[in-house]
Design a protein around this motif. Sequence first.
Motif, PDB file in Angstrom:
ATOM      1  N   SER A 275       0.826  -1.225   0.000  1.00 39.47           N
ATOM      2  CA  SER A 275       0.000   0.000   0.000  1.00 39.47           C
ATOM      3  C   SER A 275       0.847   1.256   0.000  1.00 39.47           C
ATOM      4  CB  SER A 275      -0.989   0.099   1.173  1.00 39.47           C
ATOM      5  OG  SER A 275      -1.818  -1.025   1.224  1.00 39.47           O
ATOM      6  N   ARG A 297       4.704  -6.145  -1.969  1.00 40.50           N
ATOM      7  CA  ARG A 297       3.980  -6.231  -3.247  1.00 40.50           C
ATOM      8  C   ARG A 297       3.399  -4.852  -3.566  1.00 40.50           C
ATOM      9  NH1 ARG A 297      -0.162  -3.683  -1.936  1.00 40.50           N
ATOM     10  NH2 ARG A 297      -1.448  -4.376  -0.257  1.00 40.50           N
ATOM     11  N   SER A 401      -0.427   8.498   3.102  1.00 37.65           N
ATOM     12  CA  SER A 401      -0.074   8.620   4.510  1.00 37.65           C
ATOM     13  C   SER A 401      -0.600   7.404   5.260  1.00 37.65           C
ATOM     14  CB  SER A 401      -0.692   9.899   5.073  1.00 37.65           C
ATOM     15  OG  SER A 401      -0.523   9.941   6.464  1.00 37.65           O
ATOM     16  N   LYS A 473      -1.013  17.603   9.235  1.00 38.51           N
ATOM     17  CA  LYS A 473      -0.319  17.451  10.517  1.00 38.51           C
ATOM     18  C   LYS A 473       0.347  18.788  10.868  1.00 38.51           C
ATOM     19  CE  LYS A 473      -0.553  12.748  10.849  1.00 38.51           C
ATOM     20  NZ  LYS A 473      -1.868  12.375  11.376  1.00 38.51           N
TER      21      LYS A 473
HETATM   22  C1  MCA Z   1      -4.905   7.785  11.471  1.00 42.60           C
HETATM   23  N1  MCA Z   1      -4.369   9.011  11.493  1.00 42.60           N
HETATM   24  C2  MCA Z   1      -3.628   9.179  10.416  1.00 42.60           C
HETATM   25  C3  MCA Z   1      -3.732   7.988   9.679  1.00 42.60           C
HETATM   26  N2  MCA Z   1      -4.535   7.133  10.355  1.00 42.60           N
HETATM   27  N3  MCA Z   1      -2.869  10.210   9.996  1.00 42.60           N
HETATM   28  C4  MCA Z   1      -2.236  10.071   8.839  1.00 42.60           C
HETATM   29  N4  MCA Z   1      -2.298   8.968   8.075  1.00 42.60           N
HETATM   30  C5  MCA Z   1      -3.048   7.915   8.459  1.00 42.60           C
HETATM   31  N5  MCA Z   1      -3.141   6.829   7.695  1.00 42.60           N
HETATM   32  C6  MCA Z   1      -4.470  10.070  12.493  1.00 42.60           C
HETATM   33  C7  MCA Z   1      -5.481   9.840  13.550  1.00 42.60           C
HETATM   34  O1  MCA Z   1      -6.706  10.375  13.151  1.00 42.60           O
HETATM   35  C8  MCA Z   1      -4.876  10.596  14.706  1.00 42.60           C
HETATM   36  O2  MCA Z   1      -5.015  11.966  14.549  1.00 42.60           O
HETATM   37  C9  MCA Z   1      -3.436  10.327  14.570  1.00 42.60           C
HETATM   38  O3  MCA Z   1      -3.259  10.085  13.169  1.00 42.60           O
HETATM   39  C10 MCA Z   1      -2.957   9.124  15.321  1.00 42.60           C
HETATM   40  O4  MCA Z   1      -3.944   8.128  15.274  1.00 42.60           O
HETATM   41  P1  MCA Z   1      -3.702   6.657  15.655  1.00 42.60           P
HETATM   42  O5  MCA Z   1      -4.785   6.174  16.553  1.00 42.60           O
HETATM   43  O6  MCA Z   1      -2.310   6.498  16.118  1.00 42.60           O
HETATM   44  O7  MCA Z   1      -3.855   5.977  14.239  1.00 42.60           O
HETATM   45  P2  MCA Z   1      -4.521   4.637  13.974  1.00 42.60           P
HETATM   46  O8  MCA Z   1      -5.978   4.758  14.120  1.00 42.60           O
HETATM   47  O9  MCA Z   1      -3.791   3.624  14.787  1.00 42.60           O
HETATM   48  O10 MCA Z   1      -4.249   4.409  12.422  1.00 42.60           O
HETATM   49  C11 MCA Z   1      -2.976   4.235  11.913  1.00 42.60           C
HETATM   50  C12 MCA Z   1      -3.017   3.055  10.951  1.00 42.60           C
HETATM   51  C13 MCA Z   1      -4.198   3.269   9.980  1.00 42.60           C
HETATM   52  C14 MCA Z   1      -3.225   1.744  11.720  1.00 42.60           C
HETATM   53  C15 MCA Z   1      -1.691   3.011  10.219  1.00 42.60           C
HETATM   54  O11 MCA Z   1      -4.035   4.498   9.313  1.00 42.60           O
HETATM   55  C16 MCA Z   1      -4.362   2.155   8.995  1.00 42.60           C
HETATM   56  O12 MCA Z   1      -4.935   1.118   9.304  1.00 42.60           O
HETATM   57  N6  MCA Z   1      -3.886   2.352   7.765  1.00 42.60           N
HETATM   58  C17 MCA Z   1      -4.032   1.372   6.690  1.00 42.60           C
HETATM   59  C18 MCA Z   1      -4.950   1.875   5.644  1.00 42.60           C
HETATM   60  C19 MCA Z   1      -5.107   0.853   4.534  1.00 42.60           C
HETATM   61  O13 MCA Z   1      -5.611  -0.246   4.720  1.00 42.60           O
HETATM   62  N7  MCA Z   1      -4.644   1.226   3.349  1.00 42.60           N
HETATM   63  C20 MCA Z   1      -4.711   0.373   2.195  1.00 42.60           C
HETATM   64  C21 MCA Z   1      -5.141   1.243   1.019  1.00 42.60           C
HETATM   65  P3  MCA Z   1      -5.149  12.960  15.781  1.00 42.60           P
HETATM   66  O14 MCA Z   1      -4.088  12.577  16.750  1.00 42.60           O
HETATM   67  O15 MCA Z   1      -4.953  14.297  15.186  1.00 42.60           O
HETATM   68  O16 MCA Z   1      -6.524  12.702  16.271  1.00 42.60           O
HETATM   69  S1  MCA Z   1      -4.203   0.961  -0.408  1.00 42.60           S
HETATM   70  C22 MCA Z   1      -4.894  -0.368  -1.123  1.00 42.60           C
HETATM   71  O17 MCA Z   1      -5.841  -0.973  -0.655  1.00 42.60           O
HETATM   72  C23 MCA Z   1      -4.110  -0.818  -2.331  1.00 42.60           C
HETATM   73  C24 MCA Z   1      -4.966  -1.673  -3.212  1.00 42.60           C
HETATM   74  C25 MCA Z   1      -2.869  -1.566  -1.873  1.00 42.60           C
HETATM   75  O18 MCA Z   1      -1.865  -1.580  -2.601  1.00 42.60           O
HETATM   76  O19 MCA Z   1      -2.921  -2.144  -0.787  1.00 42.60           O
END
Ligand code: MCA
Length: 506
Positions: A275, A297, A401, A473
């Motif tokens: 991703s 991948r 991100s 951020k």
């Molecule tokens: C949460 N925050 C983020 C993100 N996620 N900021 C930037 N980027 C992010 N991705 C914010 C929260 O709202 C919070 O803001 C602060 O960052 C910290 O939150 P935290 O609780 O630590 O974050 P989290 O809830 O634990 O989430 C982080 C994470 C999540 C686990 C890395 O973002 C995640 O699961 N990402 C994966 C997404 C995914 O599945 N992508 C695949 C798509 P504040 O502190 O201001 O409230 S791509 C795809 O599907 C293609 C086909 C592929 O190739 O795979």
Amino acid sequence: MSLPLFETARAHRERTALADPDDPVAFGDLLDRSAAGATRLLAGRDDLEGARVAILVTPGRAWVEAVWAVWRAGGVAVPLAQAHPEPELAYALDDAEPEAVVADPELVDRIAGVARSRRIPVLQTPALFRDGPSGALTEPDPGRAALMLSTSGTTGRPKGVVLTHANLEAQTTSLRSAWGWSEEDRILLTLPLHHVHGIVNVLLCALRSGARCDVLPGFGAEAVWDRFARGGLTLYMAVPTVYRRLIQAWEVADDPTRARWSQGAATLRLMVSGSAALPVPTLERWEEITGHRLLERYGMTEIGMALSNPLDGERRAGHVGRPLPGVEARLVDEDGRTVPTGEAGTIQVRGPGVFQEYWRRPEATREAFTDDGWFHTGDRAVVQSGAWRILGRESVDILKSGGEKISALEVEDVLRGDAEVEDCAVVGVPDPEWGERVCAAVVLRAGSDPDGEVAPRLRARARSHLAPWKVPKEVRVLEELPRNAMGKVQKPRIARIFQDDPETLP
Ligand code: MCA
Ligand code: AMP
């Protein structure tokens, strides 16, 4: 006609499909309860005929039951991100125009208002799946639309990517063969279920293999390590930010905990990253503490997975391997000509896993494909000694991100809605935790107070309009945006400002 996914489920009725998170759910339960849900969704009709049904459900059994119910009724499932604030949910409903929303009781309040004002009924889990009159269900033709996922683009608001049942079958078939899936596999799901990564690579591959998926409702580093340590898992897949967080948790744990976690992780047969680019230090540290060389991948919502390092054989750091089974990939120059071997180009992909269309955007769909059916990804790459290496994106306006794709233009539009903002530019700044972090440079209107609470106000504005990962951020006030001789904003220069001086405004 029956879809292979449901054939598999029928053949494995008694076996455990999910652990949610600890309670086992059999394939037969999922079939029976989704049939009841489908009958309720149909409400006397034979077929939803491609009607969309939005899903606001926490990862787990209810999510699978809801999506299967929609599919078995002939509808298109539209999974929504749980973290969306109201305006994002409203946009998703206006774009997809679903005939109903299925929501968990604890999430209903988030969407009830926007659904009501659009006269869209909200059906609640788990009541939707309770025993009831179950009519005969005719499963849809594989060529019909199954799933609509939202993706950010270089123009306007997010687009719906429509994937058919045949697309999903092609994607899972390719991955199951490449990564050696069998019904003995047991995968841990900690990814959100509004993306291909969690939905296809983890959940659907498991269900289609007759394997088992252990679900955590979200990611937490200690919970994941503890789950590894409990044993029994064979597979794990996540984005680089997640592996970094797991490493950080391990580094601060005491020695006995570290040993327990590492031993547990070592019992899995495969761990995959994707991703976003996997930083080499993360790859190396993960290998040191778990013994696993992550399999990196490359994929995209529109195409599923395209390139992969091998299950057996060398997984070269910084590379994403070669085309997966059933996937054709090539590199082209600006004129669409295939580049000579060893030269950089833009990736184009063709194959049965490639999506059908952008929802109600025939122009965008046409522009995304060549006349002979190659999808233009917008990612640049080079092939080095047979292995593909991703070089980055063509557009500076698409950011990644923590695995979430973000359109800089969409964030800029929201910031421009602030009365004091004259102009702004949103950029992705290289970041060890997020891959890229979203940063905004703003120019204030004459007479505005540059020492005022600009940054918190703009971040609050972004937070109320946009998904959390789109919220900048950092926000900095500039006198003017750097432009080139043609008057075009120079985003790379702006990104350097944040790199050189990462201080935020108060
Ligand atoms: C949460 N925050 C983020 C993100 N996620 N900021 C930037 N980027 C992010 N991705 C914010 C929260 O709202 C919070 O803001 C602060 O960052 C910290 O939150 P935290 O609780 O630590 O974050 P989290 O809830 O634990 O989430 C982080 C994470 C999540 C686990 C890395 O973002 C995640 O699961 N990402 C994966 C997404 C995914 O599945 N992508 C695949 C798509 P504040 O502190 O201001 O409230 S791509 C795809 O599907 C293609 C086909 C592929 O190739 O795979
Ligand atoms: P999305 O559109 O959210 O599905 O994200 C797909 C994009 O993620 C691709 O177009 C790439 O830019 C990026 N991506 C996915 N996997 C990788 C990878 N292994 N290395 C670098 N970029 C990746």
